[in-house]
Design an enzyme around this catalytic site. Structure first.
Site, PDB file in Angstrom:
ATOM      1  N   LYS A  64       0.851  -1.205   0.000  1.00 32.94           N
ATOM      2  CA  LYS A  64       0.000   0.000   0.000  1.00 32.94           C
ATOM      3  C   LYS A  64       0.873   1.236   0.000  1.00 32.94           C
ATOM      4  O   LYS A  64       2.052   1.182   0.393  1.00 32.94           O
ATOM      5  CB  LYS A  64      -0.931   0.031   1.217  1.00 32.94           C
ATOM      6  CG  LYS A  64      -0.254   0.033   2.605  1.00 32.94           C
ATOM      7  CD  LYS A  64       0.213   1.373   3.120  1.00 32.94           C
ATOM      8  CE  LYS A  64       0.842   1.294   4.518  1.00 32.94           C
ATOM      9  NZ  LYS A  64       1.691   2.436   4.865  1.00 32.94           N
TER      10      LYS A  64
ATOM     11  N   ASP B 235      -2.174  -1.357  10.616  1.00 36.14           N
ATOM     12  CA  ASP B 235      -2.404  -1.352   9.160  1.00 36.14           C
ATOM     13  C   ASP B 235      -3.036  -2.644   8.665  1.00 36.14           C
ATOM     14  O   ASP B 235      -3.435  -2.729   7.495  1.00 36.14           O
ATOM     15  CB  ASP B 235      -1.061  -1.222   8.406  1.00 36.14           C
ATOM     16  CG  ASP B 235      -0.426   0.144   8.567  1.00 36.14           C
ATOM     17  OD1 ASP B 235      -1.056   1.028   9.176  1.00 36.14           O
ATOM     18  OD2 ASP B 235       0.706   0.322   8.074  1.00 36.14           O
TER      19      ASP B 235
END
Ligand code: C5P
Length: 291
Positions: free
Chosen positions: A11, A139
């Site tokens: 990401k 995350d």
């Protein structure tokens, strides 16, 4: 033994605002996570015994320790199952640089949660997957869904976002390892910082990329750049190489540039030798994890 092949994406953070320090040692943040097409590969297979074993490509004889996030993910999942389950072999091929702000370890852990649930025949709907993911790292919940999401809380409160992102990403990592807790401390947030409307800024930026430079920031940059001026230099060089926008991802040290085309990104990448680089498209739709 049945096997499952998984692709765990990286990401980037399109903006990252650190809003306030919390009493539990974490910080509230506002960020837009976007999955990008750079993947770790994971192969899962059940075992005859009850051990959970993770091996990393390149070191097949060496078992990863109990603190490895993939091992912890499998253990956490098995601990909430209602019945006894066999062990698991996890074979991990790393392509996402580690400790680099790209979420590689978190993505691997989410892939193991989803993949092991399937391999062990557990019904995903009956499992507290989001809680398990959040327990593994701030995350990790994002990677259960992938795509594009606005995140709040410590990063685990997610709202899917529809955004057309007309760019190819160039990632540049000079091999500097930045511990996340240190990066939060370097900000030294004492009071409160208001969150900006990141999604609105990004929407405007798709037609007016020049607006992004003043509207979309990563609050980690100042503290990290004072310690590692090379990263600020890389940001400037990304602009020199034609990026429409450049920023640090997460708490670093990966810097990314948004380029108008794949060709432009590939050409720009040549200027960053000898550093690690990768060009990648966005994975805008949720469920980008390939099982
Ligand atoms: O959640 P994760 O394990 O990735 O966090 C690692 C460390 O980073 C935390 O122990 C904390 O020091 C810091 N952190 C933070 N605020 C967040 C996420 C992480 O202060 N939102």
């Amino acid at each position: 033994m049945p096997e499952l092949h998984l692709k765990a994406p990286a990401k980037i953070n399109l903006g990252l605002e650190v809003l306030r320090r919390r009493t539990d040692g974490y910080h509230d943040i506002s960020t837009v996570f976007v999955a990008v097409a750079l993947f770790d590969d994971i192969v899962l297979a059940t075992r005859d015994d009850d051990r959970i074993v993770c091996r990393v490509e390149g070191n097949p004889d060496l078992e990863a320790g109990e603190d490895n996030l993939c091992v912890r993910a499998a253990r956490a999942l098995r601990s909430v199952a209602m019945h006894e389950l066999p062990g698991l072999d996890i074979a991990l091929t790393k392509r996402i640089p580690m400790g680099a702000g790209l979420g590689g370890g978190s993505s691997d852990a989410a892939a193991v949660l989803l993949g092991a649930a399937r391999l062990w025949g557990l019904q995903p709907g009956s499992l507290p997957l989001t809680d398990l993911a959040a327990g593994l790292g701030s995350d990790v919940p994002f990677f259960l869904h992938g795509g594009i999401a606005l995140a709040g809380g410590r990063g685990e409160l997610l709202h899917p976002v529809e955004l057309a992102l007309p760019w190819t990403v160039l990632l540049v990592n000079p091999g500097i390892h930045i511990p996340t807790p240190w990066a939060y401390k370097a900000i030294g947030r004492t009071g409160e910082r208001g969150a900006s409307d990141l999604v609105a800024h990004l929407r405007r930026g798709t037609s007016e990329p020049g607006s992004l430079m003043s509207s979309v920031v990563n609050d980690f940059e100042d503290g990290v750049f004072s310690e590692y001026p090379l990263l600020q230099e890389l940001k400037e060089r990304l602009y020199d190489a034609g990026a429409e926008f450049a920023l640090m991802s997460g708490s670093g040290s990966t810097m990314f540039g948004l380029f108008q085309s794949h060709e432009a990104a590939v050409q720009a990448a040549r200027r960053f030798q000898p550093y690690w680089t990768a060009t990648a498209g966005f994975l805008p739709s949720a469920g980008s994890m390939t099982l």
